[in-house]
Design an enzyme around this catalytic site. Structure first.
Site, PDB file in Angstrom:
ATOM      1  N   ARG A  31       0.823  -1.215   0.000  1.00 47.22           N
ATOM      2  CA  ARG A  31       0.000   0.000   0.000  1.00 47.22           C
ATOM      3  C   ARG A  31       0.859   1.269   0.000  1.00 47.22           C
ATOM      4  NH1 ARG A  31      -4.171  -0.964   4.741  1.00 47.22           N
ATOM      5  NH2 ARG A  31      -2.327  -1.973   5.597  1.00 47.22           N
ATOM      6  N   ASN A  49      -6.575  -2.759   1.621  1.00 46.44           N
ATOM      7  CA  ASN A  49      -6.451  -4.223   1.687  1.00 46.44           C
ATOM      8  C   ASN A  49      -7.814  -4.834   1.921  1.00 46.44           C
ATOM      9  OD1 ASN A  49      -3.688  -4.573   1.446  1.00 46.44           O
ATOM     10  ND2 ASN A  49      -3.314  -4.671   3.651  1.00 46.44           N
TER      11      ASN A  49
END
Length: 794
Positions: A31, A49
């Site tokens: 990320r 996520n």
């Protein structure tokens, strides 16, 4: 004519795109990577996520969105494994106000958790920097290193679903966690001395004077220097450690653990120290210093110039060496300026012989009582056990011997789709395999399935791995051996769950595992050379010296070693002299007292053994190549009784290396090979061929009686097996036209044999498949079981 004005400049067209990235993309800084990539291209949007992977939406000029899409799979962080990138157009959204990282979402799906990874260079530099706030912090970690698989309790991979959930971030760590420019941005296991786990040292259940943190570490180092045995809690379980240069400490640990002469692995403080102990080539150096840092089997220097007592690995041609892969290991061995301490530590699994590695702190105090003098632990729980991996470099390529820490649970791509299934492997060196569609997840090393504790650990581990991978098995797969505990567990579980159980022949599974890891679709069969100690044969005999013509649908037994009696079953496995006497009797060679295998057998046992062989009492026939190695080892006077699996064969390999030049070379071709006789079955049928070892035993016995040293017998025998493999494969090619050979089974953990067979077969024009991703021993068996029994037709 007045020139025409250029058209007014217009902004490039904007697009918005949703991307789903699947693979090992959680816990690896994915990320933060997406955030930085979006900023680089000036895109707005978000990333999050969930249990299915990483989802992101980006908006901006079409060219920049295209560039982002291309880069997301090719510039991923070093620990990431991108399985797929799917994208679709979505409607434009009003100004997002930049690019954001959204909280993780829960829900169904599948993602891949990365393995535990060795401490990175950046963290090591901070660990040794007195100006850094994590100076000497035993749990230093970042996005690029540290525990992953062993701390994950559920998905999606966020701190609340790890064993770090009980350690709230302090203000400084929270600031790093939230800063996209920081190396610890969204790194779930991070902490510091203020908010993280703490070390503790005690001397047992009754010790009320527990030491903490720096004092605990200082006392641990002092104890090791003074010859104590220390239980040390690592990433995937406890180790037992002592000074590898202290013969008394090594003997004490060996006696307490009932280890016999089985080699210990060692933890060296530096690459330079490892190179003083053993020969290290470029490939081995890369394996030692990489992100996985397994135990690497290295050829020992003779004499060794390092600090290792002779009792660390008696009789072994190799020394298992690893470098520090956790900050705690680094601190135990010392930082620059620390008082001198042992530069090499024995570092062996924290368990009693035959039991699984200990992970629970309370259990460590009871189960390791009497083994350790003190316990160096910490309060970060270990959710799933994970032993150290073991590997070697063979013929220039990595050969896994035990696939565990640093490798599990990374998936293996399958050449064919499979139904959701669980293959349970075998009873020795057990690993199991969960799979669905085109991916298989091989478990960490479980161990030998010979006690309740290991069976309990096995059952717990199957539940954890199937939960993480979202595999709900519709099929269970096991070995055909009716006595295997793994098979019995699979049978009971299949009945309880109401799902089918399929069983796969042992050596067929070995060959299939080699084919699968090389991506073969099974359309063309291979010549499978499957050599090991024990495998249940279709005729009820103990197989182990098999040459199969195999694909995934089935196999033909093209050739095998001639059967000899296995007198007393396990008694013959534990006492190679019994196997030697059985082979000598089959070869009509008298049991002369001048032969070491005959001289070592007690007279009463010799008489009983002779009657047993005459009458065939408790004498299952075997074609095992592993047992033939045992027999020659005892005949040569190398090893008569074994205390661990493959000890006699390992010592025979060591004997073959005796007197060789420095390094790997052992056989320059000057020693003539013994010869097997390759012929048809006695009934005259065309197949399978039999490889008759009687001439080998007769010639080896003659050499012993003539006074030949053990290394001569060992070299001639290794060359004989190499020649046999070439001859049988040539005969198979002549009959079938097949020119691809798979080398598999535990015997091919022998580097000398593997290198000789590979070189010879390649010189003969064969394509040689050997293991590079899963072990050739039973640690790779489950993958073969899986692809044979669970594949579907596309």
């Amino acid at each position: 004519m007045t020139p025409r004005k250029p058209p007014p400049a217009t902004a490039p067209p904007r697009v918005r795109r949703h991307l789903t990235v699947r693979g090992a993309v959680q816990g690896v800084g994915f990320r933060p990577f997406v955030y930085t990539l979006a900023e680089e291209h000036g895109l707005t949007g978000w990333v999050t996520n969930d249990a299915d992977g990483v989802h992101t939406e980006v908006e901006g000029p079409a060219a920049d969105v295209d560039a982002f899409t291309d880069a997301i799979g090719t510039r991923a962080p070093p620990l990431a494994l991108v399985e797929s990138v799917e994208h679709r157009a979505v409607p434009l959204t009003p100004d997002d106000g930049g690019f954001t990282i959204r909280p993780s979402a829960s829900g169904p799906g599948r993602t891949l958790i990365p393995p535990d990874t060795a401490t990175c260079d950046a963290c090591l530099a901070e660990l040794a920097d007195p100006a850094d706030r994590r100076y000497r912090h035993p749990f230093i970690t970042c996005t690029h290193c540290g525990p992953r698989f062993t701390v994950v309790t559920g998905l999606p991979y966020d701190r609340p679903l790890t064993t770090m959930a009980g350690f709230p971030l302090c203000a400084d760590c929270a600031r790093e966690y939230a800063d996209p420019a920081d190396r610890r941005f969204h790194a779930q296991p991070i902490a510091c001395p203020r908010c993280g786990p703490r070390l503790s040292l005690c001397r047992g259940l009754d010790d009320s004077g527990t030491l903490r943190d720096a004092e605990a570490l200082d006392e641990a180092r002092r104890l090791l220097a003074d010859g104590a045995v220390l239980a040390v809690k690592g990433i995937g379980g406890y180790h037992l450690a002592c000074d590898a240069g202290d013969s008394t400490a090594v003997r004490t640990l060996r006696k307490r653990k009932n280890r016999g002469d089985k080699p210990f692995a060692v933890l060296a403080d530096s690459l330079a120290t490892a190179e003083a102990l053993a020969h290290v080539d470029d490939a081995e150096r890369a394996l030692l210093t990489g992100t996985r840092k397994p135990i690497v089997l290295l050829r020992r220097r003779t004499p060794a110039s390092g600090d290792v007592a002779p009792g660390v690995a008696p009789g072994s041609p190799d020394l298992g060496v690893m470098l520090p892969y956790t900050p705690l290991h680094r601190l135990l061995l010392g930082l620059p300026g620390d008082p001198p301490g042992p530069p090499v530590l024995v570092m062996t699994s924290g368990n009693r012989s035959g039991e699984p590695i200990v992970t629970d702190d309370a259990e460590a105090l009871t189960r390791l009582d009497g083994l350790a003098d003190a316990w160096l632990g910490h309060d970060r729980p270990i959710h799933v056990p994970c032993d150290d991996s073991v590997a070697r470099i063979c013929a220039g390529a990595e050969l896994p011997v035990r696939r565990s820490r640093g490798y599990a649970p990374l998936p293996l791509a399958l050449p064919l789709p499979v139904v959701p299934a669980l293959a349970v492997g075998g009873d020795l060196k057990n690993t199991f395999c969960a799979a669905d569609d085109r991916y298989a997840w091989l478990s960490a090393h479980v161990g030998d399935m010979d006690d309740l504790a290991t069976l309990t650990a096995f059952e717990r581990a199957t539940g954890h791995l199937t939960d993480l991978t979202a595999v709900t098995p519709r099929l269970l797969i096991a070995d055909r051996h009716p006595g295997y505990r793994s098979t019995q567990w699979a049978r009971r579980t299949a009945e309880v769950r109401g799902i089918p159980l399929r069983q796969v022949q042992h050596h067929h599974a070995h060959v299939a595992s080699t084919m699968a890891e090389h991506g073969l679709d099974g359309a063309s069969p291979v010549i499978g050379v499957a050599f090991d100690g024990t495998g249940y044969g279709d005729d009820g005999a103990v197989w182990g010296g098999e040459i199969l013509i195999a694909d995934y649908d089935g196999f033909e037994r093209f050739a095998h070693l001639r059967y000899v009696p296995l007198p007393g079953g396990d008694a013959a496995v534990r006492n190679p002299y019994r196997m030697a006497l059985s082979h000598l009797r089959a070869a009509d060679v008298p049991w002369s007292d001048a032969l070491p295998c005959a001289a070592i057998a007690p007279p009463g046992e010799r008489r009983l053994l002779e009657r047993q062989l005459e009458r065939g009492l408790n004498c299952v026939p075997t074609s095992s190549m592993g047992r033939l190695f045992d027999a020659v080892s005892s005949l040569a006077g190398v090893c008569h009784r074994v205390e661990y699996e493959a000890e006699a064969a390992m010592r025979l390999e060591n004997a073959a290396l005796t007197g060789a030049d420095e390094g790997r070379g052992a056989d320059d071709g000057r020693e003539p090979a013994y010869r097997f006789i390759l012929g048809a079955e006695p009934d005259g049928s065309a197949a399978p061929l039999t490889a008759d070892p009687r001439p080998v035993l007769a010639a080896a016995a003659a050499d012993v009686l003539a006074g030949a040293p053990a290394h001569v017998l060992a070299r001639r025998f290794h060359r004989a097996v190499t020649v046999l493999v070439r001859e049988v494969c040539a005969a198979a090619r002549q009959r079938t036209g097949i020119a691809t050979v798979a080398l598999t089974g535990g015997v091919f953990c022998n580097a000398l044999l593997t290198e000789g067979c590979c070189a010879g077969l390649e010189a003969d024009g064969f394509t040689v498949l050997r293991h590079r991703k899963v072990p050739p021993n039973d640690g790779g068996l489950a993958l073969g079981q899986l692809i044979v029994a669970a594949r579907t037709k596309e």
